[in-house]
Design an enzyme around this catalytic site. Structure first.
Site, PDB file in Angstrom:
ATOM      1  N   ARG A  22      11.708  -6.513   4.525  1.00 11.05           N
ATOM      2  CA  ARG A  22      11.730  -5.095   4.882  1.00 11.05           C
ATOM      3  C   ARG A  22      12.386  -4.918   6.258  1.00 11.05           C
ATOM      4  NH1 ARG A  22       6.158  -1.881   4.948  1.00 11.05           N
ATOM      5  NH2 ARG A  22       5.932  -2.773   7.005  1.00 11.05           N
ATOM      6  N   ARG A  75       0.133  -8.420  13.367  1.00 12.59           N
ATOM      7  CA  ARG A  75      -0.465  -7.390  12.498  1.00 12.59           C
ATOM      8  C   ARG A  75      -1.398  -8.009  11.461  1.00 12.59           C
ATOM      9  NH1 ARG A  75       3.161  -3.685   9.667  1.00 12.59           N
ATOM     10  NH2 ARG A  75       5.016  -4.855  10.237  1.00 12.59           N
ATOM     11  N   ARG A 117      12.865  -1.720  10.626  1.00  6.37           N
ATOM     12  CA  ARG A 117      11.685  -1.194  11.319  1.00  6.37           C
ATOM     13  C   ARG A 117      11.404  -2.028  12.546  1.00  6.37           C
ATOM     14  NH1 ARG A 117       6.291   0.219   7.920  1.00  6.37           N
ATOM     15  NH2 ARG A 117       5.324  -0.849   9.687  1.00  6.37           N
ATOM     16  N   ARG A 174      -8.755   1.962   9.903  1.00 10.70           N
ATOM     17  CA  ARG A 174      -8.289   0.603  10.127  1.00 10.70           C
ATOM     18  C   ARG A 174      -9.328  -0.231  10.853  1.00 10.70           C
ATOM     19  NH1 ARG A 174      -2.791   1.075   9.380  1.00 10.70           N
ATOM     20  NH2 ARG A 174      -1.500  -0.777   9.686  1.00 10.70           N
ATOM     21  N   LYS A 186       0.819  -1.216   0.000  1.00  5.36           N
ATOM     22  CA  LYS A 186       0.000   0.000   0.000  1.00  5.36           C
ATOM     23  C   LYS A 186       0.851   1.264   0.000  1.00  5.36           C
ATOM     24  CE  LYS A 186      -2.331  -0.662   3.793  1.00  5.36           C
ATOM     25  NZ  LYS A 186      -1.809  -1.961   4.237  1.00  5.36           N
TER      26      LYS A 186
HETATM   27  P1  ADP Z   1       1.561  -1.706   7.708  1.00  6.97           P
HETATM   28  O1  ADP Z   1       1.035  -1.135   6.413  1.00  6.97           O
HETATM   29  O2  ADP Z   1       2.848  -2.445   7.523  1.00  6.97           O
HETATM   30  O3  ADP Z   1       0.533  -2.432   8.499  1.00  6.97           O
HETATM   31  P2  ADP Z   1       1.536   0.961   8.826  1.00  6.97           P
HETATM   32  O4  ADP Z   1       2.737   1.757   8.482  1.00  6.97           O
HETATM   33  O5  ADP Z   1       0.258   1.281   8.125  1.00  6.97           O
HETATM   34  O6  ADP Z   1       1.969  -0.537   8.647  1.00  6.97           O
HETATM   35  O7  ADP Z   1       1.240   1.044  10.399  1.00  6.97           O
HETATM   36  C1  ADP Z   1       2.202   0.674  11.363  1.00  6.97           C
HETATM   37  C2  ADP Z   1       1.582   0.656  12.761  1.00  6.97           C
HETATM   38  O8  ADP Z   1       1.065   1.973  13.086  1.00  6.97           O
HETATM   39  C3  ADP Z   1       0.367  -0.258  12.915  1.00  6.97           C
HETATM   40  O9  ADP Z   1       0.734  -1.591  13.187  1.00  6.97           O
HETATM   41  C4  ADP Z   1      -0.376   0.410  14.091  1.00  6.97           C
HETATM   42  O10 ADP Z   1       0.235   0.108  15.322  1.00  6.97           O
HETATM   43  C5  ADP Z   1      -0.156   1.886  13.826  1.00  6.97           C
HETATM   44  N1  ADP Z   1      -1.257   2.461  13.009  1.00  6.97           N
HETATM   45  C6  ADP Z   1      -1.161   2.947  11.733  1.00  6.97           C
HETATM   46  N2  ADP Z   1      -2.347   3.407  11.307  1.00  6.97           N
HETATM   47  C7  ADP Z   1      -3.230   3.209  12.325  1.00  6.97           C
HETATM   48  C8  ADP Z   1      -4.621   3.461  12.501  1.00  6.97           C
HETATM   49  N3  ADP Z   1      -5.372   3.987  11.515  1.00  6.97           N
HETATM   50  N4  ADP Z   1      -5.182   3.135  13.698  1.00  6.97           N
HETATM   51  C9  ADP Z   1      -4.461   2.596  14.672  1.00  6.97           C
HETATM   52  N5  ADP Z   1      -3.157   2.325  14.586  1.00  6.97           N
HETATM   53  C10 ADP Z   1      -2.533   2.625  13.424  1.00  6.97           C
END
Ligand code: ADP
Length: 188
Positions: A127, A144, A133, A90, A15
């Site tokens: 990654r 996740r 990360r 989310r 994404k």
């Molecule tokens: P990925 O696409 O690899 O799941 P993201 O960069 O979108 O990772 O998000 C990393 C972390 O940030 C998530 O695992 C969560 O802890 C937090 N996070 C991101 N966006 C949200 C959201 N909309 N609501 C709650 N937590 C979020």
């Protein structure tokens, strides 16, 4: 008016990569809650301090914090003419908060980027090795994926019920192949 697009899809589907490319092509801001939260952690803000351990475990940061962060970002001048949302909403509560903030039906459509689970885990482990990360170890990655299935996947049926079409694009293949599919889906 402009284009208001939402990216949906499991962690590792690509994404962030695709949303960055598409936002550039469309000339709208790419609003990624993951990027914003990681920045808050790096800056040591109050939000970052509250989010850090939660992110490390792969759990969701509380809705009120994330919703306030996104609402503020959407009120910036550059978001008036459209935006591409990545990583938000989310869960259903966040989707309802977004509807309340923007008015239901503001979104043009949701783009669901799909990929099979083995590929997702393999990509995230790569990654982790390449970028270091801290939320990319195997246990967190599995959590996740579980959080995605439990909290986020219900949005794939929520949106059609709220007048927003979900267009699925296959996220397997090279970055350019996937991007070409997304561009075709947008045109069609
Ligand atoms: P990925 O696409 O690899 O799941 P993201 O960069 O979108 O990772 O998000 C990393 C972390 O940030 C998530 O695992 C969560 O802890 C937090 N996070 C991101 N966006 C949200 C959201 N909309 N609501 C709650 N937590 C979020």
């Amino acid at each position: 008016m402009g284009r208001k697009i939402l990216f949906l899809g499991p962690p590792g589907a690509g994404k962030g990569t695709q949303a960055t490319m598409l936002a550039k092509a469309l000339g709208v801001p790419h609003i990624s809650t993951g990027v914003m939260l990681r920045q808050a952690v790096a800056d040591g803000t109050d939000l970052g301090k509250q989010a850090e351990a939660i992110m490390k475990a792969g759990d969701l940061v509380p809705d009120d914090l994330v919703v306030a962060m996104v609402a503020e970002r959407l009120s910036a001048d550059d978001a008036v003419c459209g935006y591409l949302l990545d990583g938000f909403p989310r869960n259903v509560a966040q989707a309802e908060a977004l509807d309340a903030a923007t008015g239901e039906g503001a979104l043009e459509f949701a783009l669901l980027l799909s990929a099979d689970e083995d590929e997702l885990v393999a990509r995230l482990l790569n990654r982790a090795r390449d970028e270091g990360r801290s939320d990319d170890n195997e246990e967190t990655i599995r959590n996740r994926q579980a959080v995605y299935q439990r909290e986020t996947e219900p949005l794939v049926s929520y949106y059609p019920e709220h007048g927003v079409e979900v267009v699925e694009v296959d996220g397997m293949g090279s970055i350019d192949e996937v991007f070409a599919r997304i561009v075709r889906a947008l045109a069609g």
